[in-house]
Write an enzyme that holds these catalytic residues in place. Structure first.
Site: not given
Length: 417
Positions: A165, A305, A316, A337, A342, A403
């Site tokens: 991502c 994010h 985060e 998002k 996403h 990831f």
């Protein structure tokens, strides 16, 4: 050596909220959800039956039928947004040197639908290998950058970054570095993804990563809400034209913003889970501030994010509070998002565009779908819940994590000269 300045001179977007930059911004600033039941395949047997799909997309609007059949959807998306950005920047009519124009793209997965279809066809056959001759060229992630460069004859640096991502933001940072080091004058950058497939939904369901709120898809992506239950898969693409400042000025280009820093780090913790204390996120934001040579107090807005996962949102926010201290309470924070879902490897591209447009319009897009406060978050933080907020945005930070523990951050600043 003295590093060159880098500016943004063109934008392109194809998103679940709209198929152009202006449509995308209209959706963002009005808090529109792009989530709806899946139309690309029959999802009735899947745990998650909805996604944030691009709507009203017709490949024959952009390609002839023969050309479209040679490209996976993720490459088609890349070509569409690159064209919008190239036209926006007026590159072709500017008599630029094609040897000094590159394409650095991002995609976390590449041609997933093509790979799925070819493997299913083979498995359902008699064992005789009858594969489409375009199987490999359609599937490989790097082909998107190849298609763009071939169309326009751009012969500068050309490759694709793959970091889950974080892919598109890695592409943007690489482009920024190549230009400021003098290795190119202009780079078409961004990312594309088209993973709303049986394999995409099924795979992320198996990881328990997706929201399963099938009774209310439009409210399923709810970052920082106490009842968040996973992310919503999205698709689409975003493109940015990065250009050396003097080069842009010499040709009279429109300038959206200046790129002032890029940061990278690794969690070195787990293949899918973030570091629980946000160590990688903390480091990447420190790195981008150091690269830009600015103080935390100079940042006005963070496009986080913020995927709407139980662990990711917490880590985060912990990192933001450690990096920004008391200034964290003066920031606007939002997760777009909540509206787009996403987009995986394309997320950093459309979220960078959101950050740039926030600077352009002095409007912070909201984090929608906030219903229930999560007591683990400091109530003094401004998550821009449910409604866009007007404020001066001189500096915007965009975070993207992937990831594997890949973390990227990029900083944009209002152009004053």
């Amino acid at each position: 050596m003295e590093l060159k300045r880098v500016v943004v001179t063109g934008l392109g977007a194809l998103t679940p909220l709209g198929n152009t930059v202006s449509e995308y911004w209209d959706g963002l600033s009005n808090g529109v959800s792009g989530a709806a039941p899946i139309t690309r395949f029959d999802a009735s047997k899947f745990k998650t039956q909805f996604a944030c799909e691009v709507k009203g997309y017709d490949p024959e609007k952009y390609f002839d039928r023969k050309e479209a059949r040679k490209m996976d959807l993720f490459s088609q998306f890349a070509m569409v947004v690159a064209d919008e950005a190239v036209q926006d920047a007026k590159l072709i009519e500017s008599n630029i040197d094609p040897d000094r124009v590159g394409v650095i793209w991002g995609s976390g997965i590449g041609g997933l639908r093509t790979f799925q279809e070819e493997c299913v066809n083979f498995a359902n056959g008699d064992g005789t290998p009858r594969f489409n001759p375009f199987f490999i060229p359609k599937m490989i992630a790097d082909i998107s950058a190849g298609h763009i460069s071939i169309k326009y004859g751009f012969r500068g640096p050309n490759f694709v970054t793959v970091s889950a991502c974080a892919s598109a933001t890695n592409a943007i940072i690489d482009s920024y570095n190549y230009i400021r080091l003098g290795m190119a004058d202009v780079i078409v950058t961004g990312g594309s993804e088209a993973a709303v497939t049986e394999a995409g939904i099924g795979g992320f369901n198996a990881l328990k990563a997706l929201s399963e709120r099938n009774d209310s898809p439009e409210t399923a992506s709810r970052p920082f809400d106490a009842n968040r239950d996973g992310f919503v898969l999205g698709e689409g693409a975003g493109a940015l034209i990065l250009e050396e400042y003097e080069h842009a000025k010499a040709r009279g280009a429109k300038i959206y913003a200046e790129v002032i820093g890029g940061g990278m780090s690794a969690d070195a913790y787990h293949i899918t889970a973030p570091h629980p204390e946000g160590l990688g996120a903390l480091n990447v934001m420190k790195n981008v501030l150091r690269d830009a040579n600015i103080k935390p107090e100079e940042v006005d807005y963070i496009n986080v994010h913020g995927t709407s996962t139980p662990l990711g949102d917490v880590s985060e926010v912990k990192a933001i509070q450690q990096v920004f201290g008391d200034h964290a309470y003066n920031l606007n924070i939002s997760s777009t998002k909540s509206m787009t879902g996403h987009l995986l490897g394309a997320a950093g591209a459309i979220e960078s565009i959101a950050s740039i447009l926030a600077i352009q319009h002095n409007v912070v897009p909201p984090t929608i779908n906030h219903i229930t406060d999560d007591e683990s978050f400091d109530p003094r933080l401004n998550f821009t819940f449910n409604k866009a907020q007007q404020r001066e945005v001189k500096v915007a930070l965009s975070n993207t994590f992937g990831f594997g523990g890949h973390n990227t951050s990029v900083l944009f600043r209002q152009m004053n000269d």
